[in-house]
Design a protein around this motif. Structure first.
Motif, mmCIF file in Angstrom:
data_model
loop_
_atom_site.group_PDB
_atom_site.id
_atom_site.type_symbol
_atom_site.label_atom_id
_atom_site.label_comp_id
_atom_site.label_asym_id
_atom_site.label_seq_id
_atom_site.Cartn_x
_atom_site.Cartn_y
_atom_site.Cartn_z
ATOM 1 N N CYS A 88 15.369 27.320 9.135
ATOM 2 C CA CYS A 88 14.278 28.248 9.393
ATOM 3 C C CYS A 88 13.192 27.523 10.160
ATOM 4 O O CYS A 88 13.156 26.296 10.195
ATOM 5 C CB CYS A 88 13.712 28.839 8.096
ATOM 6 N N GLU A 139 5.403 35.058 7.204
ATOM 7 C CA GLU A 139 6.827 35.326 7.038
ATOM 8 C C GLU A 139 7.236 36.395 8.040
ATOM 9 O O GLU A 139 6.709 37.508 8.040
ATOM 10 C CB GLU A 139 7.104 35.820 5.614
ATOM 11 N N THR A 140 8.191 36.066 8.911
ATOM 12 C CA THR A 140 8.597 37.011 9.947
ATOM 13 C C THR A 140 9.886 36.526 10.599
ATOM 14 O O THR A 140 10.498 35.553 10.165
ATOM 15 C CB THR A 140 7.479 37.159 11.017
ATOM 16 N N THR A 141 10.301 37.224 11.623
ATOM 17 C CA THR A 141 11.372 36.751 12.494
ATOM 18 C C THR A 141 10.818 36.682 13.915
ATOM 19 O O THR A 141 9.845 37.364 14.241
ATOM 20 C CB THR A 141 12.598 37.676 12.457
ATOM 21 N N GLU A 178 17.263 34.733 17.655
ATOM 22 C CA GLU A 178 16.350 35.249 16.638
ATOM 23 C C GLU A 178 16.418 34.343 15.413
ATOM 24 O O GLU A 178 17.497 34.042 14.903
ATOM 25 C CB GLU A 178 16.704 36.674 16.248
ATOM 26 N N ILE A 179 15.258 33.910 14.934
ATOM 27 C CA ILE A 179 15.209 32.988 13.802
ATOM 28 C C ILE A 179 14.280 33.527 12.719
ATOM 29 O O ILE A 179 13.422 34.370 12.976
ATOM 30 C CB ILE A 179 14.709 31.592 14.236
ATOM 31 N N ARG A 180 14.455 33.004 11.534
ATOM 32 C CA ARG A 180 13.564 33.321 10.428
ATOM 33 C C ARG A 180 12.410 32.329 10.415
ATOM 34 O O ARG A 180 12.602 31.127 10.634
ATOM 35 C CB ARG A 180 14.310 33.249 9.091
ATOM 36 N N ILE A 181 11.210 32.822 10.147
ATOM 37 C CA ILE A 181 10.030 31.971 10.009
ATOM 38 C C ILE A 181 9.459 32.154 8.610
ATOM 39 O O ILE A 181 9.257 33.286 8.162
ATOM 40 C CB ILE A 181 8.961 32.298 11.067
ATOM 41 N N ARG A 182 9.199 31.057 7.927
ATOM 42 C CA ARG A 182 8.626 31.086 6.591
ATOM 43 C C ARG A 182 7.291 30.355 6.606
ATOM 44 O O ARG A 182 6.975 29.622 7.536
ATOM 45 C CB ARG A 182 9.588 30.432 5.581
ATOM 46 N N PRO A 199 15.424 25.652 13.017
ATOM 47 C CA PRO A 199 15.791 27.072 12.993
ATOM 48 C C PRO A 199 17.040 27.464 13.768
ATOM 49 O O PRO A 199 17.717 28.425 13.386
ATOM 50 C CB PRO A 199 14.557 27.740 13.604
ATOM 51 N N TYR A 244 16.782 22.873 5.756
ATOM 52 C CA TYR A 244 16.551 24.311 5.717
ATOM 53 C C TYR A 244 16.708 24.878 7.131
ATOM 54 O O TYR A 244 16.135 24.322 8.081
ATOM 55 C CB TYR A 244 15.130 24.618 5.229
#
Length: 345
Positions: free
Chosen positions: A189, A195-197, A231-235, A166, A187
């Motif tokens: 993430c 699904e969030t940040t 801050e990162i994206r989480i899937r 991420p 990827y």
């Protein structure tokens, strides 16, 4: 009377060639670097070395010797090139035919040696399991700069690898590592339950985590004293699986997780699709480095409830003062996914 062969050898130095006579019917002719010093080697062989560069021969077994450059130790063994008996630095690994060579047994750091051996054995075991179960897609969650994927490639795995990392700086290095490998996808993430940040703690070398350090962790690692965040994206894992395995006619995935205390959250994101994985690998903690992270028992219980069984446990870190294991790499496979054994005649 000199033979034509001997007369030719005597003539060659006039042409600028060096001749090293090995005895009746044998000689070495070289443009430069000779003549060499010749010593008797094991099993009737001859050892050639540049003048002043002695060779030490260590017998590994009855048919194998190790040659090393060495100064004469005063016994003449190095100069003679005679193979001595196998030393305590040569350890047979059971009846496998493999030998472990330890250069300096007296100065060996036991803990470092054990952890390095565990890392090697873990990769070998995982690679064997990937082959046995026909895995053709490895999900590398918490890839950092691609160390795990590179180890798999060196061990002989040629299938697809899908790496998740991420943080932006580390991902750039991961992407660079994978750019020439068409079956290595990356990827940017994290993976988790939803699904969030989120804010991830970084600047902890290879130990970036979505969880804060525990008191025990702060006492063990000075790097936890301060950190930056990003801050990162989480899937969710089940949401990315189809895209990651696109193009594979009969995908057989394997899940590796190394997310610094967050592995159960990653696993939860697989949902019902956890059953599609032939095997998995998780870093499980005996001593918690992060607040809120599960214990080894809690993690293994969740994985076993989903049908995975332990095939290997390999220590990742150990306390130097007490010998206690802090974390294990736990390798688990789904027995029902194993291929059917061939029928006996």
């Amino acid at each position: 009377m000199q033979t034509l062969y001997r007369r030719l050898l005597r003539f060659m130095p006039r042409l600028g060639l060096q001749v090293t006579d090995l005895g009746p019917g044998a000689a070495v002719v070289s443009r430069r670097g000779g003549p060499y010093e010749v010593t008797d080697g094991p099993a009737g062989t001859k050892l050639l070395s540049r003048p002043g560069r002695r060779l030490r021969v260590t017998g590994l077994d009855k048919d194998t010797w190790l040659l090393r450059r060495a100064e004469d130790d005063g016994t003449g063994a190095a100069a003679r090139g005679k193979p001595g008996p196998a030393t305590k630095g040569v350890v047979p690994l059971g009846d496998t035919g493999a030998l472990l060579l330890i250069e300096d047994p007296e100065g060996l750091d036991e803990r470092k040696m054990q952890l390095s051996a565990a890392e090697y054995l873990c990769v070998q075991h995982v690679t064997a399991m990937l082959g046995l179960y026909g895995v053709n897609c490895v999900f590398d969650v918490g890839a950092n700069t691609g160390q795990y994927a590179k180890r798999l490639r060196r061990a002989g795995y040629t299938g697809r690898i899908v790496s998740f990392e991420p943080t932006s700086e580390t991902f750039a290095r991961l992407s660079k590592a994978a750019e020439k490998d068409p079956e290595w996808r990356v990827y940017q993430c994290g993976l988790g339950r939803e699904e969030t940040t989120a804010e991830i703690h970084k600047s902890w070398l290879t130990m970036n985590s979505l969880l804060p350090p525990s008191d025990y962790g702060k006492g063990r690692y000075s790097r936890f004293a301060k950190s930056d965040t990003e801050e990162i994206r989480i899937r969710r894992l089940d949401e990315v699986m189809d895209e990651a395995m696109e193009g594979l006619a009969d995908p057989v995935p394997y899940l590796k997780m190394d997310t610094q205390g967050y592995d159960l959250e990653v696993f939860a994101g697989a949902g019902k699709r956890a059953g599609e994985f032939a095997g998995m690998q998780s870093e499980v903690a005996c001593l918690r480095l992060y607040e809120g992270s599960p214990t080894m028992g809690e993690s293994v219980a969740v994985y076993e409830a989903e049908g995975f069984g332990i095939t290997g446990m390999y220590p990742v870190t150990r306390e130097a003062t007490t010998g206690r294991v802090i974390e294990f790499d736990c390798v688990m496979m789904r027995a029902e996914a194993a291929p059917e054994p061939p029928a006996k005649p």
